[in-house]
Every structure is written in C-alpha cells, then in structure tokens.
Design an enzyme around this catalytic site. Structure first.
Site, PDB file in Angstrom:
ATOM      1  N   GLU A  86       9.238  16.227  15.303  1.00 27.20           N
ATOM      2  CA  GLU A  86       9.763  15.932  13.974  1.00 27.20           C
ATOM      3  C   GLU A  86       9.107  16.896  12.970  1.00 27.20           C
ATOM      4  O   GLU A  86       7.896  16.836  12.747  1.00 27.20           O
ATOM      5  CB  GLU A  86       9.449  14.488  13.581  1.00 27.20           C
ATOM      6  N   GLU A 115       8.754   1.239  11.403  1.00 30.81           N
ATOM      7  CA  GLU A 115       9.867   2.177  11.192  1.00 30.81           C
ATOM      8  C   GLU A 115       9.258   3.567  11.230  1.00 30.81           C
ATOM      9  O   GLU A 115       8.552   3.959  10.300  1.00 30.81           O
ATOM     10  CB  GLU A 115      10.531   1.933   9.828  1.00 30.81           C
ATOM     11  N   GLY A 175       1.671   4.757  13.114  1.00 31.35           N
ATOM     12  CA  GLY A 175       2.285   3.529  13.621  1.00 31.35           C
ATOM     13  C   GLY A 175       1.613   3.049  14.900  1.00 31.35           C
ATOM     14  O   GLY A 175       1.343   1.852  15.082  1.00 31.35           O
ATOM     15  N   LYS A 207       0.879  -1.161   0.000  1.00 26.95           N
ATOM     16  CA  LYS A 207       0.000   0.000   0.000  1.00 26.95           C
ATOM     17  C   LYS A 207       0.925   1.222   0.000  1.00 26.95           C
ATOM     18  O   LYS A 207       1.394   1.666   1.050  1.00 26.95           O
ATOM     19  CB  LYS A 207      -0.904  -0.040   1.241  1.00 26.95           C
ATOM     20  N   GLY A 256       6.391   5.029   8.463  1.00 20.78           N
ATOM     21  CA  GLY A 256       5.615   6.264   8.409  1.00 20.78           C
ATOM     22  C   GLY A 256       5.652   6.972   9.745  1.00 20.78           C
ATOM     23  O   GLY A 256       6.583   6.802  10.545  1.00 20.78           O
ATOM     24  N   SER A 257       4.619   7.751   9.998  1.00 20.69           N
ATOM     25  CA  SER A 257       4.621   8.608  11.179  1.00 20.69           C
ATOM     26  C   SER A 257       4.311   7.816  12.456  1.00 20.69           C
ATOM     27  O   SER A 257       3.604   6.803  12.406  1.00 20.69           O
ATOM     28  CB  SER A 257       3.576   9.706  11.000  1.00 20.69           C
ATOM     29  N   CYS A 273      13.744  10.334   7.549  1.00 18.86           N
ATOM     30  CA  CYS A 273      13.426   9.931   8.933  1.00 18.86           C
ATOM     31  C   CYS A 273      14.602  10.179   9.860  1.00 18.86           C
ATOM     32  O   CYS A 273      14.428  10.564  11.007  1.00 18.86           O
ATOM     33  CB  CYS A 273      13.011   8.469   8.968  1.00 18.86           C
TER      34      CYS A 273
END
Ligand code: NAD
Length: 493
Positions: free
Chosen positions: A396, A265, A248, A190, A243-244, A299
């Site tokens: 972030e 991750e 997550g 996806k 992703g974020s 990241c």
C-alpha cells in the site's frame, strides 16, 4: 466557491483536549504542532497528552456510561440528541471541511462535496437506528419440562476508544462516533497527530447539541503514548481503529491481553479490473478518480489497475495522459486539482515506491519522483507493464501512484485481483452482466463495485477481509458492532 474558512481566520490556532465537557491542557503543558503540507509553516498547536489525560478521559466516559444521564436515556431520546448533532454539523459543514482540507493539504471542494455530506448522512442514519436496536425471540424446548421464553437484547458495549487516521478524518470519526452513540456507548476519541481539529470540533458540537458531558471526549497526541494507553486501559471495553495494518496488528495483540473487543479498518491494495468489453471512457474516468482522488490517500484507492491485455497499452497511455494533465499545487488556489501529500514521511514513502517500481522494470509513463523543494508534493504517477509480484503491486503506497497490470482472461484477472494480502475494495469494469456477477462473487473483498469505484453510503456496511481488517462500519452492522448480545430465558409456568 464560498470563501475558505481558513482565509477568513476562522480555523483555531490553539487547541486543547476535550474531557468531560471542557477544554483542558496537558498536565505537563506539552504541545504539538500542525504543519501545513503546502509550505511547511506551522498552522496551529494542540495539547500533546499523556497517560494522565487518557485516565481523565476514560474516567469521564466510564462514569457517564455506568451512572450518568446518557445511560438512563431511551433510544428515542438518544436519537433526538444525535439528530441535533447532525443539525450542528450541517451548520458548520464548510468550516469542518476546511479544517480537514487545510490539515492534510487537500482541495477544499473534496471534503465539502464528499466527506461532510457523508458524515451528516451517517449521523442522521445512526440517529434513526437508536430506537430500533431490537432483539429476537427464540423458541426453546423448556426448562426441566417447564415452558420457557428466551429473548435477546443488544446492550451497549460500554466505553469505546476510537483511534482514527488522517486521510478523511472527520468522516471516519463520524463512522465511529455516530453509531456508538446510537448504541448507547460513550467514547474517547484519539485523532491522528496530523488532524485533531475536526474531532475536537465534533466533541464541542456534541456538547452544544445537549449530549451530556463525558459522553464524547477527545485526547490529542501521539499514537504510541495515548493510543497505547487507551488500548491497555482497563476502563475501555472496545477499540475501534482505522489506520495501518502494522498498528492494527499491534492493537489486536495488546487488546487480546484482556479480551477487549476490537474492530479494525485497515489498508488496501484494491484492484480495478478493466475488461475490453467495458465502456472505456467510464472505466478511464473511474480508474483515474480511484487512484488520484485525495492524492491517492484513500484506503480503498484503486491502486492496482488490471487491464485486459488487448487494450492494456492504450488504456495505460490514456491514464498517463490524464495524470499528466492534473494541476498540482497549492490546493487553496483556483484551478488546482491536487495538493501535496499529508506529511514528509508520506512523501518519502511514495518516492521510495516510485524508485522501487523503476528498479523492478515497470514502465514509468507519467509522473515519477519529483525533486524535493518546499511542500510535500508528488506528481500523479502511472506505471505500466507491471507484474503482480512487484512492490508497487503488492504494498500500500497511499499516494497518487497507479500500477497497470495486464491480464489475459477472467481467471487470470481473479488470480491477480486476489493476489495480495489485502481485501478491502474492488471494481469491475465490464458491460457483460453475467461476467460482472461472476467476478463480484470471486473477488475477495469487503466491497465490490461494478462500473463504479468505491461507493460509500451511511447505509452500506464498510470493512475489509484478510489483512484489510475485521468488523464493519456504517449501516445496521456498524451500530450493532457497538452492542453485546445477551440472551434472557424466563420460565413462564
Ligand atoms: P496509522 O496506523 O499510522 O495511524 C492511525 C492512528 O493510530 C493514529 O491516530 C495514530 O496516532 C494511532 N497510533 C499509532 N501508533 C499507535 C499505537 N502504537 N497504538 C495505538 N494507536 C496508535 O495510520 P495513518 O497513517 O494515520 O492512516 C493511513 C492508514 O489508514 C492506511 O493504511 C489506510 O489504508 C488506513 N485507512 C483505512 C481505512 C478503512 O476504512 N479501511 C480508512 C482510512 C485509512
């Protein structure tokens, strides 16, 4: 530089899901659009799927895993097919790099020299692991006085849902797909709403390489619909997500309901710690690359630059000079070094944090919020004299915003470096080898570079601690993450 594939008209303008080896439109015909971050024109359209497409893709992946050709192949045979895939990716490397560059507004040379070579290396390294997934023999005392032999086998975990972000899309997709294929799994990818192009191309290349239909499927569309449907689908055994942290966390909570395996991750706020004994030229170049590469949309971006107090002002000024000299503009034009950020929401996010930094009292030495016209451009920004409690030091930002924080000594540096919820990457710039080892040991992160920023390699495990995620990609750990260890005990007399 080779002519851009986009200029040559080679990038697709219409895309569809790739399920069970064929392109398919969504059952309701819904479509999404890719918007060019440079000028906000429409680049291409793609199928915007729903639960029906997720069902079809999972069913294809399930049936190939449970009863298909793929599950009957030996590791060596899988490795040969994965190597063919690497050859095809190598053949199309410039095209794939340009797909990613155009979708996110990146200078095309960056994915050409970094993402694609890394992706190809990852695919080949994974191919090499396919016939080397070995277990152990474990001495056991026996069964009711009879001798036994116990051994372990690592079996493929099953059908994997791979949910990916937009910042380095092809490379991250390969970090997931290549090792899971080596382990013998099947997958539904996806991709992010902003970057479906290169993942769809990978699936087509997998078919061309001879990997059976149904092994690599791609469903495109929104995270909240397709991503959620995949996470909840009973036919999925494992989710690998990049992703974020917010998404997550949601995925981990949902996946826990039926105990799906999960690798995450997530984000980072990585420190780059510069001691006054470091080679200042190297440290400056490394810190600048660490925060401005790919518009800071990395990241492991070294967004917190911790500098020993006696050199902090001078270092911050030099970094600001580098930032001010970066040529920002249309990344496809000669001489441009930095393009826009990927989407409007990202532009708003970066500008919000720049305002926060100014309001908190950090000194703005370069960049700052730029007036919004057309295209999602941000000026490379440097804040100095910041403290670790400021939002620009804790959150972030995922944009080209450096926050320079002075520190006094090693202990102070470690406290500041570890003083966020994240733990992805870190860098220590020093010429003192003992200090380098001490710092590397004390910093809580998945990877620490000494006198280098975020080295990535298909053989090095990649992942975070704390809220930067769980699990590792790449290297042998990345392959084993797609296996389940089983123990078999046999009475031998
Ligand atoms: P994101 O979390 O918004 O989206 C990532 C993916 O999740 C997309 O495909 C999205 O469609 C999907 N998604 C969104 N909502 C979902 C839901 N409810 N259920 C399932 N899937 C859903 O992240 P992004 O903006 O695409 O990427 C930026 C983030 O990724 C940053 O935080 C960055 O640090 C992180 N990142 C981490 C690494 C790493 O290796 N640790 C690498 C790259 C990016």
């Amino acid at each position: 530089m080779t002519k851009l594939q986009s200029e040559a008209g080679l990038l697709p303008t219409e895309m569809f899901h790739f399920i069970n080896g064929i392109e398919v439109e969504s059952s309701d015909g819904a479509r999404g659009e890719l918007i060019n971050p440079v000028d906000e024109t429409v680049l291409a359209s793609y199928s915007f799927g729903g639960v029906a497409e997720v069902d079809a893709a999972v069913s294809a992946a399930r049936s190939e895993f449970d009863n298909g050709v793929w599950s009957s192949l030996s590791g060596y045979q899988r490795g040969c097919l994965i190597n063919k895939l690497a050859d095809l990716v190598e053949r199309d490397a410039d095209l794939i790099a340009d797909m990613d560059a155009v979708c996110i507004g990146r200078v095309p040379m960056e994915p050409r020299i970094l993402d694609l070579p890394n992706a190809i290396q990852t695919i080949r390294t994974s191919a090499g692991w396919a016939d080397k997934i070995e277990g152990r023999t474990i001495p056991t005392p026996g069964y009711l006085g009879r001798a036994t032999l116990s051994y372990t086998v690592n079996e493929p975990v099953g059908v994997v849902a791979a949910i990916t972000p937009w910042n380095t899309p092809f490379m991250i997709t390969c970090w997931k797909v290549a090792p899971l294929l080596a382990a013998g799994c099947t997958v539904v990818i996806k991709p992010s709403e902003e970057t479906p192009m290169s993942a769809l191309h990978l699936a087509k290349l997998a078919k061309e390489a001879g990997i059976p239909d149904g092994v690599v499927n791609v469903v495109t569309g929104s995270g909240s619909v397709i991503g959620n449907a995949l996470v909840r689908h009973p036919g999925v055994d494992k989710i690998t997500f990049t992703g974020s942290p917010a998404v997550g966390q949601h995925i981990q909570t949902e996946a826990a309901k039926d105990f799906k395996r999960v690798s995450l991750e997530l984000g980072g706020k990585s420190p780059q710690v510069v001691f006054s004994d470091a080679d200042q030229g190297e440290a400056l170049a490394g810190c600048a690359m660490g925060i401005f590469f790919n518009q800071g949309q990395i990241c492991a971006a070294g967004s917190r630059i911790l500098v020993q107090r006696d050199i902090a002002d001078e270092f911050a000024q030099k970094l600001a000079d580098v930032a001010s000299n970066i040529v920002v503009g249309n990344p496809q034009e000669e001489g441009v070094q930095m393009g826009p950020v990927c989407k409007k929401a990202q532009l708003d996010r970066v500008n919000y944090y720049i305002r926060e930094g100014v309001a908190a009292g950090a000194s703005l030495l370069a960049g700052g919020e730029c007036p919004y016209e057309k295209g999602w451009f941000v000026r490379p920004t440097v804040f100095a004299a910041a403290t670790n409690d400021m939002a620009i030091a804790q959150q972030e930002i995922f944009g080209p915003v450096a926050t320079v924080i002075p520190f006094d000594d090693e202990q102070d540096a470690v406290e500041i470096a570890n003083g966020t919820v994240y733990g992805l990457g870190a860098t220590v710039w020093t010429s003192d080898v003992k200090r380098a080892h001490r710092m590397a040991k004390k910093i809580k992160a998945g990877a620490v570079g000494v006198n280098c920023w975020a080295p990535i390699d298909a053989r090095l495990p990649w992942g975070g601690v704390k809220q930067s995620g769980s699990g590792r990609e790449c290297g042998l750990s990345g392959v084993m993450a797609y296996t389940e260890e089983k123990v078999i005990t046999v009475v031998t007399d």
